[in-house]
Design a protein around this motif. Structure first.
Motif, short mmCIF file in Angstrom:
data_model
loop_
_atom_site.label_atom_id
_atom_site.label_comp_id
_atom_site.label_asym_id
_atom_site.label_seq_id
_atom_site.Cartn_x
_atom_site.Cartn_y
_atom_site.Cartn_z
N ILE A 31 0.91 -1.25 -0.22
CA ILE A 31 0.01 -0.04 -0.07
C ILE A 31 0.80 1.21 -0.02
CG2 ILE A 31 -1.68 1.47 1.31
CD1 ILE A 31 -2.84 -1.49 2.26
N GLY A 32 0.46 2.14 -1.08
CA GLY A 32 1.50 3.40 -1.04
C GLY A 32 2.77 3.35 -1.84
N VAL A 33 3.03 1.94 -2.17
CA VAL A 33 4.24 1.51 -3.05
C VAL A 33 3.84 1.26 -4.41
CG1 VAL A 33 6.22 0.07 -3.52
CG2 VAL A 33 5.63 0.80 -0.95
N THR A 34 3.00 0.06 -4.70
CA THR A 34 2.33 0.05 -5.88
C THR A 34 0.93 0.73 -6.13
OG1 THR A 34 2.84 -2.45 -5.56
CG2 THR A 34 1.16 -2.04 -7.32
N VAL A 35 1.22 1.92 -6.73
CA VAL A 35 0.43 3.17 -6.74
C VAL A 35 -0.28 2.93 -8.29
CG1 VAL A 35 1.46 4.32 -5.05
CG2 VAL A 35 2.14 4.63 -7.64
N GLU A 36 0.09 2.22 -8.94
CA GLU A 36 -0.51 2.01 -10.56
C GLU A 36 -1.10 0.83 -10.75
OE1 GLU A 36 2.32 3.60 -13.56
OE2 GLU A 36 2.68 5.41 -12.00
N TYR A 37 -1.93 0.62 -11.78
CA TYR A 37 -2.60 -0.56 -12.44
C TYR A 37 -2.06 -0.56 -13.89
CZ TYR A 37 -5.75 -4.41 -13.28
OH TYR A 37 -6.07 -5.74 -13.61
N ASP A 38 -1.38 -1.82 -14.27
CA ASP A 38 -0.77 -1.95 -15.43
C ASP A 38 -0.60 -3.42 -15.88
OD1 ASP A 38 0.59 -2.10 -17.86
OD2 ASP A 38 2.26 -0.96 -17.48
N HIS A 54 6.08 -0.06 -8.32
CA HIS A 54 5.21 1.08 -8.46
C HIS A 54 3.86 0.60 -9.31
CE1 HIS A 54 6.95 1.93 -12.42
NE2 HIS A 54 5.90 2.39 -12.55
N THR A 55 3.82 -0.52 -9.85
CA THR A 55 2.75 -0.82 -10.88
C THR A 55 2.54 -2.25 -10.56
OG1 THR A 55 2.14 -0.85 -13.04
CG2 THR A 55 4.41 -1.53 -12.70
N GLY A 56 1.24 -2.70 -11.26
CA GLY A 56 1.11 -4.19 -11.10
C GLY A 56 -0.49 -4.32 -11.40
N VAL A 61 -0.29 -8.26 -6.45
CA VAL A 61 -0.30 -8.40 -4.56
C VAL A 61 -0.26 -9.46 -4.08
CG1 VAL A 61 -1.99 -7.69 -2.80
CG2 VAL A 61 -2.07 -6.35 -5.09
N ILE A 62 -0.63 -10.57 -4.61
CA ILE A 62 -0.88 -11.76 -4.00
C ILE A 62 0.72 -12.51 -4.24
CG2 ILE A 62 -1.67 -14.37 -4.03
CD1 ILE A 62 -3.83 -11.97 -3.55
N ILE A 63 1.26 -12.44 -5.47
CA ILE A 63 2.58 -12.90 -5.56
C ILE A 63 3.60 -12.18 -4.86
CG2 ILE A 63 4.36 -12.85 -7.51
CD1 ILE A 63 1.76 -13.07 -9.43
N HIS A 163 -5.98 -5.51 -2.13
CA HIS A 163 -6.30 -5.86 -3.50
C HIS A 163 -5.69 -4.46 -4.47
CE1 HIS A 163 -10.26 -3.85 -4.72
NE2 HIS A 163 -9.63 -3.36 -3.23
N ASN A 164 -5.62 -4.75 -5.61
CA ASN A 164 -5.36 -3.71 -6.74
C ASN A 164 -6.39 -3.83 -7.65
OD1 ASN A 164 -4.65 -1.76 -8.48
ND2 ASN A 164 -2.54 -2.69 -8.78
N ILE A 165 -7.47 -3.06 -7.64
CA ILE A 165 -8.19 -2.95 -8.54
C ILE A 165 -8.06 -1.94 -9.81
CG2 ILE A 165 -10.32 -1.75 -7.21
CD1 ILE A 165 -12.22 -4.19 -8.13
N GLY A 166 -7.19 -1.27 -9.80
CA GLY A 166 -7.10 -0.26 -10.59
C GLY A 166 -6.46 1.07 -10.16
N ARG A 167 -6.38 1.21 -8.92
CA ARG A 167 -5.79 2.24 -8.41
C ARG A 167 -4.54 2.15 -7.56
NH1 ARG A 167 -11.10 2.05 -7.75
NH2 ARG A 167 -10.91 1.71 -5.47
N GLY A 168 -3.87 1.04 -7.90
CA GLY A 168 -2.83 0.55 -6.86
C GLY A 168 -3.21 -0.27 -5.70
N THR A 169 -2.14 -0.70 -5.00
CA THR A 169 -2.77 -1.52 -4.03
C THR A 169 -3.28 -0.87 -2.76
OG1 THR A 169 -0.99 -3.05 -4.38
CG2 THR A 169 -1.75 -3.36 -2.10
#
Length: 188
Positions: A31-38, A54-56, A61-63, A163-169
């Motif tokens: 949270i706050g690290v992965t901030v994008e969805y790609d 920063h993306t994913g 998130v699970i991996i 989770h990350n549904i499109g706006r980062g974790t």
């Protein structure tokens, strides 16, 4: 005798690292690290490959959470797909496993968790979902999604999801926001 005791201690320590709270804490670190969805296809290293932190996507998130616990789902999914390719979904027209993407696809993780974890009943009861459980949904547009059940709950006692549904974790109140398609527990 002392060697056996040391071996037992190491084994217990490794098993403890796959505890639900450890998985939740590992996911929460994103949270706050992965901030994008790609979700685009990217070539990554194998084993222990990853896209930039920063993306994913939701599967990352699970991996990443399991990887912090010493469990490389990229490698485990690939090895299982290599040995049992016909058991996995045929949604992408592949003729063989691909270490760059297979572990990043929700249907493949669902099949892996069914084969190597516990596949639990889908329920409309909040108390059925325990901290550290993995949940999959079908989002509008027929898009599969996955997240980790948190130990934190909303005011009605429904567990929050990391989770990350499109706006980062993020950690959000979404357990029953979409149709639940799977419920799993996985650990070493």
């Amino acid at each position: 005798m002392k060697r056996y005791g040391l071996l037992l201690l190491v084994t217990l320590s490794f098993t403890a690292s796959a505890e639900p709270q450890a998985l939740i804490n590992a996911a929460r670190q994103q949270i706050g690290v992965t901030v994008e969805y790609d979700g685009r296809y990217q070539r990554i290293a194998y084993p222990n490959g990853d896209v930039p932190n920063h993306t994913g996507v939701c599967t990352d998130v699970i991996i990443r959470a399991y990887r912090l616990l010493g469990i490389d789902l990229q490698q485990r999914v690939h090895q299982d797909m290599r040995a049992h390719f016909s058991a996995y979904p045929k949604l992408w027209g592949l003729t063989k496993p691909d270490t760059n993407i297979d572990h990043r696809r929700v249907p493949n993780l669902q099949k892996f968790f069914q084969r190597h974890g516990q596949s639990l009943p889908v329920s409309s009861r909040a108390e059925s979902y325990l901290p550290g459980d993995l949940v999959t949904w079908m989002l509008p547009g027929n898009l599969p999604h996955i997240g980790i059940v948190s130990e934190q709950k909303n005011a009605k006692g429904v567990p929050l999801i990391i989770h990350n549904i499109g706006r980062g974790t993020r950690q959000e109140d979404v357990l029953f926001a979409y149709p639940v398609t799977g419920h799993y527990r996985y650990g070493d």
